[in-house]
Every structure is written in C-alpha cells, then in structure tokens.
Design a protein around this motif. Sequence first.
Motif, mmCIF file in Angstrom:
data_model
loop_
_atom_site.group_PDB
_atom_site.id
_atom_site.type_symbol
_atom_site.label_atom_id
_atom_site.label_comp_id
_atom_site.label_asym_id
_atom_site.label_seq_id
_atom_site.Cartn_x
_atom_site.Cartn_y
_atom_site.Cartn_z
ATOM 1 N N LYS A 188 0.808 -1.221 0.000
ATOM 2 C CA LYS A 188 0.000 0.000 0.000
ATOM 3 C C LYS A 188 0.841 1.272 0.000
ATOM 4 O O LYS A 188 0.299 2.374 0.074
ATOM 5 N N LEU A 189 2.163 1.119 -0.069
ATOM 6 C CA LEU A 189 3.089 2.252 -0.091
ATOM 7 C C LEU A 189 2.977 3.128 1.153
ATOM 8 O O LEU A 189 3.149 4.337 1.109
ATOM 9 N N GLN A 190 2.709 2.489 2.283
ATOM 10 C CA GLN A 190 2.508 3.248 3.512
ATOM 11 C C GLN A 190 3.674 3.156 4.489
ATOM 12 O O GLN A 190 3.858 4.029 5.331
ATOM 13 N N LYS A 191 4.455 2.067 4.402
ATOM 14 C CA LYS A 191 5.582 1.946 5.323
ATOM 15 C C LYS A 191 6.709 1.153 4.674
ATOM 16 O O LYS A 191 6.493 0.371 3.740
ATOM 17 N N VAL A 192 7.928 1.381 5.179
ATOM 18 C CA VAL A 192 9.103 0.680 4.669
ATOM 19 C C VAL A 192 9.289 -0.600 5.480
ATOM 20 O O VAL A 192 9.309 -0.575 6.716
ATOM 21 N N VAL A 193 9.421 -1.719 4.774
ATOM 22 C CA VAL A 193 9.559 -3.018 5.426
ATOM 23 C C VAL A 193 10.817 -3.722 4.907
ATOM 24 O O VAL A 193 11.394 -3.329 3.894
ATOM 25 N N GLY A 194 11.230 -4.766 5.580
ATOM 26 C CA GLY A 194 12.421 -5.480 5.187
ATOM 27 C C GLY A 194 12.230 -6.323 3.940
ATOM 28 O O GLY A 194 11.147 -6.842 3.682
#
Length: 531
Positions: free
Chosen positions: A77-83
């Motif tokens: 959803k382009l809401q947070k940066v994840v690994g």
Amino acid sequence: MRRPFRLSVIALATMLSTTAISALTPALGGQAQAATLSGGFDVGPGGFQGNFNPLAATAGFTWLSIYYEPLVTYDEKLQKVVGELASSYEVSPDQKTYTFKLTDAKWHDGQAFTAKDAKFTLGLAMNAKTGSVLAARLQSISSVETPDEHTIVVKLNAPTGSFLDTMTKIMMLPEHALSSVPADQLAKSTWWSTTPIGTGPFKFTKYVSDQYVELAANTEYRGGKPALERIINRYFANPAAAIAALRSGEIQFTYVDSNDVPTFKDNKNFKVIEGDSFVVNYLGFNQDSPICKDARVRKAVMYAINRDAIIKSLYGGAAKPANCAYVADQLIPKGIDDYAYDPAKAKQLLTEAGWDQINGSKPITLLTYYTTPLATNVLAAVQAMLAQVGINVVPRAVDAPTYNSIVLNPKPDVAQFQMVYAGLQNGPDAGSINVGLNESQIPPAGANVVRARMPDLSAALNAALAETDNSKRDGRYQDVCKVMNTNLPWATLWVAKRYGIISSKATDFVWTPAPGGGPYQADPQKWSIAE
C-alpha cells in the motif's frame, strides 16, 4: 524534429475514442504457455527498452524487482518501509545511524549474499562514475561498516528524512560478479543484459533484442519455489500493440492509459487495477534559456493552459490539477494560487515581460519522453492553448535514453530543450522531489534538469530534508509548495491516475501503481496463471 501538433481539444477527444487497435503478430508463438505469465511490465504501454541496470533506472522497478531485491522496500500500500533482504532494521535516535540485519539469501549462481555485497552495492550507488542516478541522494553517507556477514551499519553526517526511501530503490548487486568491472565502464557493461544475477524469486535467462526478456523460476528462493515457471516481459512498438496482445491472450498484463480503461471495465476476462501515480506532470522551464528567466512568462504559461478542460476531455476525469509538486492534502498549504484558466491575464503578463522583444513568435522546443497517443494529444492541446496567447511551442517526443542524454548533459544545448514536458514522482516520500529542484542537484550532480537556481526553493527543500521531527515535516514541505507555487520552476499541471489490466486467469498477482513502478512488496513467487 517532429512536426508541431495542430489539433483542437475536441478533435483530440474524438480521436481518442475512435483510434483503431492494430493487429500484432505473436513474437513468442501464440498463446501463453502453461505456468508462464507474460506482460508489458516496464514503464507504461510499449515498455522501456534497455532498462536492465538498476543503478541507472528511474522507473521500471515493477520488472527489475522480480529478479533483483533491495534491503528494504515499501509495503503493497506504499505506507511503510519493510524489510526485504534485510530481515530487520533500526534507526538511531539522532537518525544518523541505520543498522540492517540481513536475511539468509543466495545469489542466483548459488553464492551467499552477505554484508560485503551490500557495502559493495552502496559504494556503486554512491559513485556517479557508475552511472548511478542515486549518487546525489547518498551524499550524506559518511561511512558503511560491516561488523559481521549479516549486519551492515550506515552512518550519515546529518539526518536525512528521505534516506530509507532512497534505500528502497537500491537493488543489491553481487560483488563477486562485478568487482572487476571499472566504475566508469559499469554502465556500458553487457552483463546487465546477458548474465545478470540477483537474489529474487526469478532468474534472468534470455533477452531477445527489441522483443522480450525471459526469467525462469528460482527454485531455491528463500521465500519458496515460485508457482510460475517463467515470467516474460514483452516490448511493443506502441500501446495499441500491447492492448491487442492482451486481448488475444499473448500477454496477461499491461499498463494502459486512462482512455483505454472503459473498454475493459465490464469485460469479465480482465481486471482493472487503478491507483494514484504519485507523479506530477509539468512543463519545466530551462533556467539557462533567456526566455524562461522572467517569472511573468512562467506564470503566463500557467494561466494559458485550461487544465480542467484537458483533464475532462483527454484524461476522462482520471487526473487532478497540481499547483506545486505535491498533491497530498497534508502537503498543500492554504492560500496558494490555483492559476485558474485566464488567457487574458496570460497575455497581460507577457506584455509586461516584453515577450515580443524576448522571443515573440519564434518556435520554442518542448522536449518530452512521453510518446503515447494520450501524451501526444495532451501536448497538442497545450500547444494550441499557448499559441492563443502568443507562445509558439513545438513538441519533440524522443525515447527516454535520448531525453536523458540531452537534459542530463552537464553542458547541454539549450536550444534543444527550452522547455520540457515531464513527470517526477513525489511520493510516497515527499523528499524525493528534491533531486529535481534543488540547486545542488543540477546535472551532473542530480536531476534538476531545468537548472533551477532559486535560493528560496533550495533552502526550503534543505530544511524539509533535515527535519527530524515527523510532526513538523509536513509543514516543511508546505513551505516547499509555497515557494514552488510562487517562483514556478515548473508549470505544474496535474497528477493522473495509473492503470494496469490483468487477465482474470491470474491469481495472487500484486501490482501497485507506484511511482517509478516501485519497488514494493509484490511477492511474485506467489503469482500464478490458469491454463
């Protein structure tokens, strides 16, 4: 140089609704084979030929991230940066130290991915000699340390709010395969299109020039054996050819322009995917051109263009006006000028600026890399509207590599691009616009192709990037918006919706209309297609 377009907005809308779709001879032997998903994955209908090097890529990450991977990425959803290749990451309280813990992964040739590869990749990305488009964004890095094989520590000399966003765009590269290639030869290396290796769920197997790229399943992928056997990225001469291939079943996915969407809306054989592009389209004024230096001329261009009419008749309402580089509500301050259509005011400003003496009716080259029918019609409308107030622009559409060679040249021929029609992503992180507008980013340092030298704008951008208090960042970017709206390095036009069409036979397929194509969590190892 192409001939100028001479069509009215009404005529353009008619053309869009009556354009015939051309036939396409299958290049891969007809219908898609079982366990193979084919599509036009690269940068809109038709594809971006030669987009193989992730260090130099400004778009096409939807495709590149199928076989390359970054340390971190955005969620779907382009809401947070994840690994991604990093199993986790930590940011120090002063936001100057980033620690990434790496997952167990292997390169496609079987060798282990380690912290040495991550450090090597960052070194390439920081070095402009490699052709890296990210070098300017990584200037704040002071050191990269590898305390063990599964840890990389990146230290900054100053907090940079957009650092993680930049990291999502750095695809990891193998030190053992590329360390022997001189930095200044890397961009021209045939490795990218012949024997590249990544860590992703699919492996590069074949490139047939001007036709397609083929990937095969990486059966040893850490995320599990892919459901598909192959993924193929097709290239097309034009969007109509891609759409014809989609209808015939030769491919199962492609980007489409908004005017093509209605023909698929009620077709049960396809699914329409819609989302914000996060890309502001603009007319950029080359500040090295004498005709663009007066702000009254730049404002006249804004007032001369009936953006609402173009959005309604050509985009079918699938866009919204932009009055600075941002369109997210929290980044738009109250009270900025909406530059409502006013040709009389445009003429008045041109008279005050002495337009007849500055340029008069002399043709002005309007350079663009947008070559779709929709873009052609949009430019025809813009040309006609500017002509009504006495500005004679001549659109020239070229492919992306040609465009970049012109505008990114440290010593360009100003006559080749007095103005540009382009787009630059402004999300999901607002700081990404810095590279296109800050004076410190003038080529070859960055992508400030309009050579904007506006101290107020650069100061506002620097303050926003340095803001460590998240509660204050939106306000900082509102300041950027105010300066842009007043000084107009760009005549900002609109942000359009972006569309993809996928066959209903596909399952677990994830595609997000992300800026530049991502990257983002798409889990291509889960994609499948019914026979």
